[in-house]
Write a protein that holds these residues in place. Sequence first.
Motif, PDB file in Angstrom:
ATOM      1  N   THR A 178       1.025  -1.229  -0.002  1.00 45.02           N
ATOM      2  CA  THR A 178      -0.041  -0.107  -0.063  1.00 45.02           C
ATOM      3  C   THR A 178       0.868   1.258   0.109  1.00 45.02           C
ATOM      4  N   ASN A 179       0.463   2.262  -0.784  1.00 41.31           N
ATOM      5  CA  ASN A 179       1.259   3.388  -0.915  1.00 41.31           C
ATOM      6  C   ASN A 179       1.015   4.133   0.052  1.00 41.31           C
ATOM      7  N   ARG A 180       1.739   4.476   0.928  1.00 43.31           N
ATOM      8  CA  ARG A 180       1.539   5.359   2.287  1.00 43.31           C
ATOM      9  C   ARG A 180       2.375   6.634   2.314  1.00 43.31           C
ATOM     10  N   ARG A 181       2.750   7.355   1.118  1.00 38.13           N
ATOM     11  CA  ARG A 181       3.409   8.208   1.076  1.00 38.13           C
ATOM     12  C   ARG A 181       2.633   9.358   1.235  1.00 38.13           C
ATOM     13  N   LEU A 182       3.427  10.394   1.828  1.00 36.26           N
ATOM     14  CA  LEU A 182       2.610  11.701   2.279  1.00 36.26           C
ATOM     15  C   LEU A 182       2.849  12.884   1.516  1.00 36.26           C
ATOM     16  N   GLN A 183       1.883  13.263   0.535  1.00 40.95           N
ATOM     17  CA  GLN A 183       2.167  14.256  -0.269  1.00 40.95           C
ATOM     18  C   GLN A 183       1.975  15.489   0.055  1.00 40.95           C
ATOM     19  N   LEU A 184       3.102  16.485   0.474  1.00 40.33           N
ATOM     20  CA  LEU A 184       2.989  17.860   0.833  1.00 40.33           C
ATOM     21  C   LEU A 184       3.259  19.013  -0.302  1.00 40.33           C
ATOM     22  N   ASN A 185       2.538  19.808   0.072  1.00 42.81           N
ATOM     23  CA  ASN A 185       2.622  20.920  -0.721  1.00 42.81           C
ATOM     24  C   ASN A 185       3.941  21.951  -0.649  1.00 42.81           C
ATOM     25  N   VAL A 186       4.250  22.963  -1.234  1.00 44.31           N
ATOM     26  CA  VAL A 186       5.560  23.651  -1.063  1.00 44.31           C
ATOM     27  C   VAL A 186       5.426  24.471   0.065  1.00 44.31           C
ATOM     28  N   THR A 187       4.311  25.068   0.561  1.00 47.41           N
ATOM     29  CA  THR A 187       4.088  25.999   1.838  1.00 47.41           C
ATOM     30  C   THR A 187       4.336  24.802   3.001  1.00 47.41           C
ATOM     31  N   THR A 188       3.891  23.666   3.146  1.00 49.26           N
ATOM     32  CA  THR A 188       3.862  22.877   4.233  1.00 49.26           C
ATOM     33  C   THR A 188       5.031  22.257   4.281  1.00 49.26           C
ATOM     34  N   SER A 189       5.923  21.874   3.351  1.00 45.35           N
ATOM     35  CA  SER A 189       7.242  21.474   3.311  1.00 45.35           C
ATOM     36  C   SER A 189       8.111  22.566   3.791  1.00 45.35           C
ATOM     37  N   ILE A 199       7.720  22.836   7.689  1.00 46.49           N
ATOM     38  CA  ILE A 199       8.179  21.644   8.288  1.00 46.49           C
ATOM     39  C   ILE A 199       9.708  21.861   8.335  1.00 46.49           C
ATOM     40  N   GLU A 200      10.307  22.613   7.293  1.00 45.23           N
ATOM     41  CA  GLU A 200      11.693  22.647   7.336  1.00 45.23           C
ATOM     42  C   GLU A 200      12.427  23.736   8.246  1.00 45.23           C
ATOM     43  N   MET A 201      11.674  24.922   8.516  1.00 46.46           N
ATOM     44  CA  MET A 201      11.862  25.737   9.232  1.00 46.46           C
ATOM     45  C   MET A 201      11.701  25.197  10.563  1.00 46.46           C
ATOM     46  N   ILE A 202      10.653  24.497  11.080  1.00 50.21           N
ATOM     47  CA  ILE A 202      10.371  24.069  12.368  1.00 50.21           C
ATOM     48  C   ILE A 202      11.733  22.774  12.920  1.00 50.21           C
ATOM     49  N   SER A 203      12.179  22.064  11.724  1.00 51.08           N
ATOM     50  CA  SER A 203      13.107  21.310  12.293  1.00 51.08           C
ATOM     51  C   SER A 203      14.173  21.741  12.263  1.00 51.08           C
TER      52      SER A 203
END
Length: 513
Positions: free
Chosen positions: A475-486, A489-493
Motif C-alpha cells: 500500500t502506498n503510504r507516501r505523504l504528499q506535501l505542498n510547497v508551503t507545508t514543506s 516543516i523545514e523551518m520548524i525542524s
Amino acid sequence: MKRFAQGSAAGMSTLLLWAAPLLIIAGLSAGFVTQRWNWLPLSLLSLGGIALLLWLIQQSRVSSGFWGRRSTQTSTNALLTVIAVIALLGIVNFLADRYTLEIDLTENRAFTLAPETRDVLQNLDQPVRVLVFDPNAASRDRLLLEQYRRQANGQFSFEFIDPQEQPALAKKYNVTQVGQVIVVAGKKTQRIDENLSESNLTPALIRVTSDRPIRAYFTTGHNELPLIGGAASLSEVAKLLEQRDVQLQPLNLLEKGKIPEDANVIVVAGPRQPFLRLEQDLLKEYLNRGGSLLLMLDVDVNAGLEDLLKNWGLTLDNRWVIDGSGVGQQVGLGPDTIIVSTYGNHPITQRFAQGPSVFPRAQAIRVDPVKDDNIVEIALSGPQTWAETEWKSGNLEFTEGVDTKGPLPIGVAITRQLSNNPPKEARLVVFGDSEFATDGVIAYQGINSDLFVNSVLWLGDRDQKALSIRPRETTNRRLQLNVTTSRWIEMISVFLLPLVGFGSAVFVWWRRR
C-alpha cells in the motif's frame, strides 16, 4: 630490574587470563554453529587450553601459596564469571542462528511466507538450488531466499552468480541477461525472468519437483471461452496454470469420440451451444470411472448438461443474482455483479479468509444432496443479494415471495466415493458463471484467479501442494506535501526546535547560577 620483571610477568598473566576463556569460547562457538569440527575450532580450543595452562604454571611459580591467597580466589571467581558470560553469549548466538524468531508487523504480511509455500518447502523430497545470475541482487531477494532456506529442512540452497565471471555456467542454463533466476532440481530446471517473488518462486519449485504434470482438457465446439485472446478469454488463468506445471489441451468430444486416458481434469468453460447426447454420455462415463470435471455455466444458456447435474443433486437457478448492498456500485460495478466474500470450508478456499471475488451476471445453484456425497458450497453471495425473477426486463427490485433472497451458492464442490477397495472417487466443481475467470474480470484485483486455479488443482488431486499464491501488494503510504507545508516543516525542524533546545539549556543554566 626485578620490579620490571615483576611488571612484565603481571602483564603476561593478565593477557593469558583474558585470552584463555576467549579462545575457548570462540572455538566452541565456531564448532557448534558450523557443526564442523575442523582445523579452525580445534585450533582455537588448543590455543585457549595452552593459554590457560601457561597462566596456571606462571601463577604457581610466582607464589607457592598462590591457590590459598584471597586474591587468587577473587580472580578465580572473576574468571568463572567471565567464562559464564561468554558461554551464555555463545549459547544465545547459537540458538539465534538455529532457531530464528521473526515478527512481521507489515500491513499485508509482506515478509511472511504463505502457508502454501511452507507446505511445499517442508515436503521437498530432493535438494533444490536457486541460481540468481546477479552478483548485486537486491536485499529483498536475499531476505526472501533466506526465508525459503530456513523452512526447507536443508533441502533448499541458493547462490548469487556473476555471469561475467562464470560464463560457462551462464551458457549452460542459457542465461541471456543479468537478473535471471534458474531453479534446479536434479535434471529439471525452471527459469524465472521477472522480478523474484514468492508468487513465481513457489510455482517454479513445484514444477521442478513434480513427478507428474496435471493434464487439463478444455472442451471446444460449443463456443466456449478461449484460452488466448483479450478481455473475454482465459489467458491469465491459463498462464497461472502453466506456471504450476498444468498442461492445457483442447478437446473436441465429437471429433475425438472419447476422453483421453491421461486426462486429469475436464473443463467446460462457458459453452453457448448445447452438448450433444454422445458428448453428455462421455462426460457422465468419465465421472463414473473416477474423473474430475469443472463446469462454468452461464445463466439462460442451454448447455444440455441438466441430466448430468441432476445425477449429482444440482440444478441451475437460471436467474441473475442481484447485489442490493450497493458495495459494487461504489467501485463502478453494476447491481448484476456480486462481490463474494463468504467461502465454504474446502481445500479450494480454505486459505482465502475474507478476500473478495467478483461474479458478473451469475446464477445460483440449487443443491439437493445425493446420499453419501460430500457437498460444499465453496462460494456464497451475501445476505443482501437475491435471485431476480424479472432479470430480463431490467426491473431489478426484490419482490417478496417471487424472488429468492440470499445468501445463495454460486459455486459448489462435490466429492463422490465410488469404491473403497481400491479407493476411487469422482470430483465435480460447478460455478454458475464463467466470466469470473476471464481477463477482464480478473483485472478488478480480486481472488478470482485463485478460485479458478485452485479448483483445477484440487480436481487434479494436487490441492495440498500447488494452490495459487498471489503477489503481495504494498500500500502506498507516501505523504504528499505542498510547497508551503514543506517549508514550514523545514523551518520548524532546522531552526525552531534547535532554538527551543538551546533556549531551555540557557534558562536552566541561568536558574542554577
